[in-house]
Design an enzyme around this catalytic site. Structure first.
Site, PDB file in Angstrom:
ATOM      1  N   ASP A   1       0.813  -1.229   0.000  1.00 40.85           N
ATOM      2  CA  ASP A   1       0.000   0.000   0.000  1.00 40.85           C
ATOM      3  C   ASP A   1       0.848   1.281   0.000  1.00 40.85           C
ATOM      4  O   ASP A   1       0.596   2.195   0.802  1.00 40.85           O
ATOM      5  CB  ASP A   1      -0.921   0.042   1.226  1.00 40.85           C
TER       6      ASP A   1
ATOM      7  N   GLU B   1     -11.250  -1.549  -3.071  1.00 41.81           N
ATOM      8  CA  GLU B   1     -10.561  -0.792  -2.022  1.00 41.81           C
ATOM      9  C   GLU B   1      -9.483   0.068  -2.662  1.00 41.81           C
ATOM     10  O   GLU B   1      -9.297   0.079  -3.880  1.00 41.81           O
ATOM     11  CB  GLU B   1      -9.922  -1.755  -1.013  1.00 41.81           C
TER      12      GLU B   1
END
Length: 494
Positions: A49, A219
């Site tokens: 991420d 997401e």
């Protein structure tokens, strides 16, 4: 342009997309690479991420520490002046500085404003509105922290419109308004941030949350602005599986509507799996863009064995994003050999090359799985009377002279170009005379398409054979009774 870490105009006066930014200095003025030329992953360790910022003339990457949730209690950061050499800043944020966070600290989003550095993060992986957790905001006086909780509670601590409060991304528009995009569980919201960056604003209709979920959204939203248009990117598929990927939409407003256009980043079975949860970096004053993301090595299956990488991102003339190609290159200019695994010999990355002392069959491999390929490398025989070169379509590698299955093409100071194959034993396929001087660099290229294998040295075709023994496998370098150095390695689909 995306405004992560944008510095006040008083520093440089440079304007990009209507937003003041600090121009990177003290290194190549405009980094212009096709990928992480010194190798992906570009930092060591399990991370995911990644989000990016430009602070104080340096590029910063803030990733999630990819571990089991109970061990995700801290965040590290990495900084670089040139996108090549990276410095680790450990523990820029820990749960010790956030009273309500205890685990699952995810997806940091950095941004600078009001003379402060803000870091938005998700914590605790809440499953419903009875649990404590969600999206928090921490603040620091320096990019490397330490960051401390700014408000003593989650900024967003409830499910709204079905969106789990995770995976936040912060964007400052050209008019100075800050927005946060977030959401898991297949739903995404946008909120306005107050001028203090620690409170939520309201939209014209009096609401605080607007759902913007595009088709296939899972997401990891990411917003940036280019040529007056708003690009929303997101991850789709399952984060633990090979179908994790990045898609995007374009809108004329920061609040959409966002209609899915296409998938732009997905796994490559020759390079890596599970590529997703991206951020975007624009080099100030240019139209040079990079996509930062995480991916999983081909030979690993643990969900948390993720690594951060970056590749170049290009646009068509109509503004559409071209599909991103995960390139395989390493010029060793960063002084490390992250991602390489050695089998015999003594290897080191130094002086902008990958060097080994003499050994009988020492190998170093990347975990790739190319079939049809073009493989380039600069090879220099430093010592000994043997040979050095590249291996390809390799499997079953182990320490030993010919302990692998695959092909090898090399050069020897005895004056020949060699091509052969190993299957725990050596079978020569072809060779030809050529003057090879010690301590002289030669450009070696292999083109393998199906059963056809061609070997070039300094752009001249030297060998051409047909063989069907091996169809795909890993790529690397090898020596036999020679010390050698290797540089500017690149492997691509043919």
């Amino acid at each position: 342009m995306r405004a992560h870490g944008l510095i006040a105009a008083v520093l440089t006066g440079l304007m990009v997309g209507g937003v003041a930014v600090a121009e990177p200095a003290g290194h190549q003025r405009v980094p212009d690479y096709s990928t992480a030329e010194a190798g992906n992953p570009f930092v060591d360790g399990w991370y995911a991420d990644p989000d990016v910022a430009i602070y104080n003339n340096e590029y910063w990457v803030f990733p999630t520490s990819s571990r089991v949730y109970e061990e995700q209690t801290y965040l590290d950061a990495f900084s670089s002046a040139d996108l090549v050499h990276w410095t680790k800043h450990p523990n820029v944020l820990t749960t010790a500085n956030v009273s309500w966070a205890r685990r699952a600290v995810w997806a940091p989003a950095p941004i600078a404003r009001n003379g402060k550095y803000y870091l938005y993060f998700a914590a605790n992986d809440i499953q419903d509105n009875t649990q404590l957790g969600g999206i928090g905001v921490a603040v620091a006086d320096r990019p490397e922290g330490p960051y401390v909780d700014a408000i003593g509670r989650p900024l967003i601590g409830q499910f709204v419109n079905g969106a789990q409060p995770i995976d936040q991304d912060v964007f400052i528009d050209s008019d100075g308004q800050a927005y946060m995009y977030y959401g898991g569980w297949g739903h995404s919201n946008v909120v306005k941030l107050g001028a203090d960056m620690t409170s939520l604003g309201t939209f014209a209709d009096g609401t605080q949350f607007k759902e913007i979920t595009p088709q296939n959204y899972v997401e990891g939203p990411q917003m940036f602005k280019r040529n007056g248009r708003y690009y929303l990117m997101w991850s789709e598929g399952g984060w633990t599986g090979p179908n994790y990927a990045v898609s995007y939409a374009i809108a004329d407003s920061p609040t959409g509507p966002f209609r899915r256009i296409d998938k732009v980043l997905s796994q490559d079975s020759a390079v890596a799996r599970g590529s997703g949860h991206n951020s975007v970096l624009n080099i100030p004053g240019t139209d040079t863009w990079y996509i930062f993301y995480h991916r999983r090595p081909l030979n690993l299956t643990d969900a948390n064995q993720r690594q951060v990488s970056y590749d170049r991102m290009y646009f068509n003339t109509d503004g559409a994003i071209k599909p991103v190609t995960m390139l395989v290159k390493d010029n060793f200019n960063d002084g490390n050999a992250i991602g390489w695994k050695t089998y015999g010999g003594s290897w080191s990355a130094s002086s902008n090359s990958y060097t080994t002392t003499s050994s009988l069959g020492g190998k170093a491999l990347l975990e790739t799985n190319f079939g049809d390929l073009v493989y380039d490398a600069n090879v220099t025989v430093r010592s000994g009377g043997g040979d050095a070169g590249v291996v390809f379509r390799v499997s079953g590698a182990a320490t030993g002279v010919d302990s692998y299955q695959g092909y090898y093409a090399g050069i020897t100071t005895a004056g020949r170009v060699l091509l052969g194959k190993a299957n725990n034993g050596w079978t020569p396929l072809a060779s030809t005379p050529m003057t090879v001087l010690p301590n002289t660099t030669y450009h070696l290229r292999v083109e393998a398409v199906g059963s056809s294998i061609r070997v070039y040295v300094n752009d001249g075709l030297k060998l051409s054979v047909t063989d069907t023994s091996f169809t795909s496998g890993a790529n690397g370098v090898r020596v036999f009774n020679a010390g050698a150095s290797f540089d500017d390695l690149a492997v691509a689909h043919r």
